[in-house]
Design a protein around this motif. Structure first.
Motif, mmCIF file in Angstrom:
data_model
loop_
_atom_site.group_PDB
_atom_site.id
_atom_site.type_symbol
_atom_site.label_atom_id
_atom_site.label_comp_id
_atom_site.label_asym_id
_atom_site.label_seq_id
_atom_site.Cartn_x
_atom_site.Cartn_y
_atom_site.Cartn_z
ATOM 1 N N SER A 29 9.172 -9.365 -7.928
ATOM 2 C CA SER A 29 7.746 -9.649 -8.057
ATOM 3 C C SER A 29 7.362 -10.966 -7.396
ATOM 4 O O SER A 29 6.195 -11.230 -7.188
ATOM 5 C CB SER A 29 7.338 -9.664 -9.528
ATOM 6 N N ASN A 30 8.327 -11.779 -7.054
ATOM 7 C CA ASN A 30 8.014 -13.066 -6.427
ATOM 8 C C ASN A 30 8.644 -13.129 -5.037
ATOM 9 O O ASN A 30 9.674 -13.729 -4.836
ATOM 10 C CB ASN A 30 8.505 -14.222 -7.294
ATOM 11 N N GLY A 31 8.033 -12.474 -4.108
ATOM 12 C CA GLY A 31 8.541 -12.525 -2.742
ATOM 13 C C GLY A 31 8.762 -11.147 -2.164
ATOM 14 O O GLY A 31 8.310 -10.139 -2.694
ATOM 15 N N LEU A 32 9.486 -11.118 -1.058
ATOM 16 C CA LEU A 32 9.712 -9.885 -0.325
ATOM 17 C C LEU A 32 10.885 -9.118 -0.920
ATOM 18 O O LEU A 32 11.898 -9.703 -1.281
ATOM 19 C CB LEU A 32 9.985 -10.200 1.144
ATOM 20 N N SER A 33 10.731 -7.802 -0.997
ATOM 21 C CA SER A 33 11.789 -6.938 -1.529
ATOM 22 C C SER A 33 12.382 -6.134 -0.387
ATOM 23 O O SER A 33 11.895 -5.067 -0.040
ATOM 24 C CB SER A 33 11.221 -6.003 -2.602
ATOM 25 N N ASN A 34 13.443 -6.665 0.219
ATOM 26 C CA ASN A 34 14.081 -5.931 1.308
ATOM 27 C C ASN A 34 15.310 -5.160 0.839
ATOM 28 O O ASN A 34 15.839 -4.348 1.571
ATOM 29 C CB ASN A 34 14.426 -6.846 2.482
ATOM 30 N N SER A 35 15.762 -5.377 -0.388
ATOM 31 C CA SER A 35 16.922 -4.644 -0.900
ATOM 32 C C SER A 35 16.518 -3.430 -1.732
ATOM 33 O O SER A 35 17.377 -2.738 -2.264
ATOM 34 C CB SER A 35 17.804 -5.575 -1.734
ATOM 35 N N ALA A 36 15.226 -3.159 -1.838
ATOM 36 C CA ALA A 36 14.755 -2.027 -2.638
ATOM 37 C C ALA A 36 14.809 -0.710 -1.868
ATOM 38 O O ALA A 36 14.625 0.349 -2.452
ATOM 39 C CB ALA A 36 13.333 -2.286 -3.132
ATOM 40 N N TRP A 70 2.261 -6.948 -6.738
ATOM 41 C CA TRP A 70 3.337 -6.785 -7.711
ATOM 42 C C TRP A 70 4.673 -6.848 -6.976
ATOM 43 O O TRP A 70 5.634 -7.432 -7.441
ATOM 44 C CB TRP A 70 3.133 -5.458 -8.441
ATOM 45 N N CYS A 71 4.726 -6.242 -5.778
ATOM 46 C CA CYS A 71 5.893 -6.379 -4.912
ATOM 47 C C CYS A 71 5.471 -6.109 -3.475
ATOM 48 O O CYS A 71 4.459 -5.462 -3.225
ATOM 49 C CB CYS A 71 7.034 -5.452 -5.331
ATOM 50 N N THR A 72 6.255 -6.626 -2.541
ATOM 51 C CA THR A 72 6.040 -6.404 -1.116
ATOM 52 C C THR A 72 7.333 -5.849 -0.544
ATOM 53 O O THR A 72 8.381 -6.495 -0.625
ATOM 54 C CB THR A 72 5.658 -7.717 -0.404
ATOM 55 N N LEU A 73 7.268 -4.646 0.009
ATOM 56 C CA LEU A 73 8.452 -3.961 0.524
ATOM 57 C C LEU A 73 8.546 -4.180 2.030
ATOM 58 O O LEU A 73 7.604 -3.883 2.762
ATOM 59 C CB LEU A 73 8.366 -2.466 0.208
ATOM 60 N N VAL A 74 9.677 -4.704 2.477
ATOM 61 C CA VAL A 74 9.878 -4.977 3.901
ATOM 62 C C VAL A 74 11.113 -4.235 4.397
ATOM 63 O O VAL A 74 12.082 -4.059 3.668
ATOM 64 C CB VAL A 74 10.013 -6.490 4.187
ATOM 65 N N GLY A 75 11.050 -3.794 5.647
ATOM 66 C CA GLY A 75 12.180 -3.079 6.227
ATOM 67 C C GLY A 75 11.792 -2.237 7.428
ATOM 68 O O GLY A 75 12.646 -1.866 8.223
ATOM 69 N N HIS A 76 10.512 -1.924 7.571
ATOM 70 C CA HIS A 76 10.072 -1.165 8.742
ATOM 71 C C HIS A 76 9.938 -2.097 9.945
ATOM 72 O O HIS A 76 9.665 -3.285 9.800
ATOM 73 C CB HIS A 76 8.737 -0.474 8.468
ATOM 74 N N GLY A 77 10.099 -1.526 11.134
ATOM 75 C CA GLY A 77 10.010 -2.299 12.366
ATOM 76 C C GLY A 77 8.669 -2.197 13.063
ATOM 77 O O GLY A 77 8.448 -2.843 14.088
ATOM 78 N N ASP A 93 1.081 -4.840 9.348
ATOM 79 C CA ASP A 93 2.030 -5.957 9.455
ATOM 80 C C ASP A 93 3.461 -5.547 9.097
ATOM 81 O O ASP A 93 4.300 -6.392 8.801
ATOM 82 C CB ASP A 93 1.576 -7.148 8.611
ATOM 83 N N TYR A 94 3.734 -4.216 9.112
ATOM 84 C CA TYR A 94 5.066 -3.631 8.905
ATOM 85 C C TYR A 94 5.496 -3.623 7.446
ATOM 86 O O TYR A 94 6.650 -3.335 7.144
ATOM 87 C CB TYR A 94 6.161 -4.328 9.717
ATOM 88 N N LYS A 95 4.613 -3.924 6.523
ATOM 89 C CA LYS A 95 4.976 -4.037 5.109
ATOM 90 C C LYS A 95 4.227 -3.019 4.262
ATOM 91 O O LYS A 95 3.176 -2.514 4.637
ATOM 92 C CB LYS A 95 4.669 -5.441 4.589
ATOM 93 N N THR A 96 4.801 -2.754 3.087
ATOM 94 C CA THR A 96 4.149 -1.949 2.053
ATOM 95 C C THR A 96 3.898 -2.866 0.868
ATOM 96 O O THR A 96 4.806 -3.576 0.420
ATOM 97 C CB THR A 96 5.045 -0.773 1.620
ATOM 98 N N TYR A 97 2.671 -2.851 0.379
ATOM 99 C CA TYR A 97 2.290 -3.716 -0.739
ATOM 100 C C TYR A 97 2.021 -2.853 -1.965
ATOM 101 O O TYR A 97 1.330 -1.841 -1.877
ATOM 102 C CB TYR A 97 1.029 -4.508 -0.398
ATOM 103 N N CYS A 98 2.562 -3.264 -3.101
ATOM 104 C CA CYS A 98 2.316 -2.581 -4.370
ATOM 105 C C CYS A 98 1.551 -3.536 -5.278
ATOM 106 O O CYS A 98 1.917 -4.711 -5.400
ATOM 107 C CB CYS A 98 3.626 -2.172 -5.034
ATOM 108 N N TYR A 99 0.503 -3.017 -5.901
ATOM 109 C CA TYR A 99 -0.334 -3.831 -6.776
ATOM 110 C C TYR A 99 -0.437 -3.204 -8.153
ATOM 111 O O TYR A 99 -0.464 -1.981 -8.290
ATOM 112 C CB TYR A 99 -1.749 -3.963 -6.200
ATOM 113 N N ASP A 100 -0.523 -4.068 -9.140
ATOM 114 C CA ASP A 100 -0.854 -3.687 -10.504
ATOM 115 C C ASP A 100 -2.338 -4.009 -10.665
ATOM 116 O O ASP A 100 -2.747 -5.165 -10.487
ATOM 117 C CB ASP A 100 -0.005 -4.499 -11.484
ATOM 118 N N LEU A 101 -3.144 -3.007 -10.958
ATOM 119 C CA LEU A 101 -4.592 -3.200 -11.034
ATOM 120 C C LEU A 101 -5.019 -4.149 -12.146
ATOM 121 O O LEU A 101 -6.156 -4.609 -12.168
ATOM 122 C CB LEU A 101 -5.292 -1.856 -11.207
ATOM 123 N N ARG A 102 -4.116 -4.462 -13.049
ATOM 124 C CA ARG A 102 -4.446 -5.414 -14.111
ATOM 125 C C ARG A 102 -4.375 -6.857 -13.615
ATOM 126 O O ARG A 102 -4.851 -7.767 -14.290
ATOM 127 C CB ARG A 102 -3.508 -5.209 -15.305
#
Length: 200
Positions: A98-105, A58-65, A43-52
């Motif tokens: 941590s609450n939503g999409l991170s497109n500025s990261a 933990w964050c969702t990275l958006v920017g790929h096409g 779905d063009y996104k990278t998802y980061c999770y904290d296993l706890r």
């Protein structure tokens, strides 16, 4: 004499489950943290999770096409993603939300390789990033430079002479891997040719 048949069983137990809404293309534990993982998705996104806490990312990275085919932790605060949109992206995990999409990261976008339909590999080591290309090349980047610092062209093997020629003939570099913290890289292409390369 009685024959003894020993069978060993390793029991596996699911301790947590993450449900992705799209196909997962690549998943990676952080070697710098005991509780972080990231995965690239169709779905063009990278998802980061904290296993706890695996209920939400933990964050969702958006920017790929296009689909994110690979993810790798470069260090404890940096993630690299590869996509079939012809780019790699460097993500600063300190700039994520941590609450939503991170497109500025996204701190840097790497271009210079071709990747539109095949998985071409991704490997990282000590600030260096390597990936394959659908031009039958290995591309090496450094974490602060947006273009390749070096390229190595695979030739194709002539079926009659067995010699390498410069014609790529539709082949692509399909896998790359750095050897630990060294200047050596192994790469393979779509016809099964494997090369050990050294950056000099």
């Amino acid at each position: 004499m009685k024959e003894t048949n020993y069978e060993f069983y390793v029991q596996q137990k699911c301790i947590s489950m993450i449900k992705s809404i799209a196909n997962v293309c690549s998943i990676q534990f952080s070697s710098h943290s005991t509780h972080l993982l990231a995965f690239g998705s169709a779905d063009y996104k990278t998802y980061c999770y904290d296993l706890r806490n695996t209920r939400i990312p933990w964050c969702t990275l958006v920017g790929h096409g296009k689909a994110v085919s690979y993810v790798k932790f470069l260090d404890s605060e940096t993630l690299v993603s590869a996509s079939t949109d012809n780019t790699l992206k460097l993500w600063d995990l300190k700039k994520t939300r941590s609450n939503g999409l991170s497109n500025s990261a996204c701190s840097l976008t790497f271009t210079g390789h071709t990747n539109e339909k095949n998985f071409v590999g991704l490997s990282v080591s000590d600030g260096y990033i390597a990936c394959g290309s659908e031009t039958n090349e290995v591309c090496a980047y450094y974490k602060s430079l947006p273009m390749p610092i070096t390229l190595h062209k695979f030739g194709s093997i002539d079926p009659i002479s067995g010699q390498e020629t410069s014609d790529g003939n539709g082949q692509f570099v399909s896998s790359v891997c750095w050897r630990g913290n060294s200047d050596m890289l192994i790469a393979a292409n779509s016809t099964g040719t494997i090369k050990l390369l050294q950056m000099v």
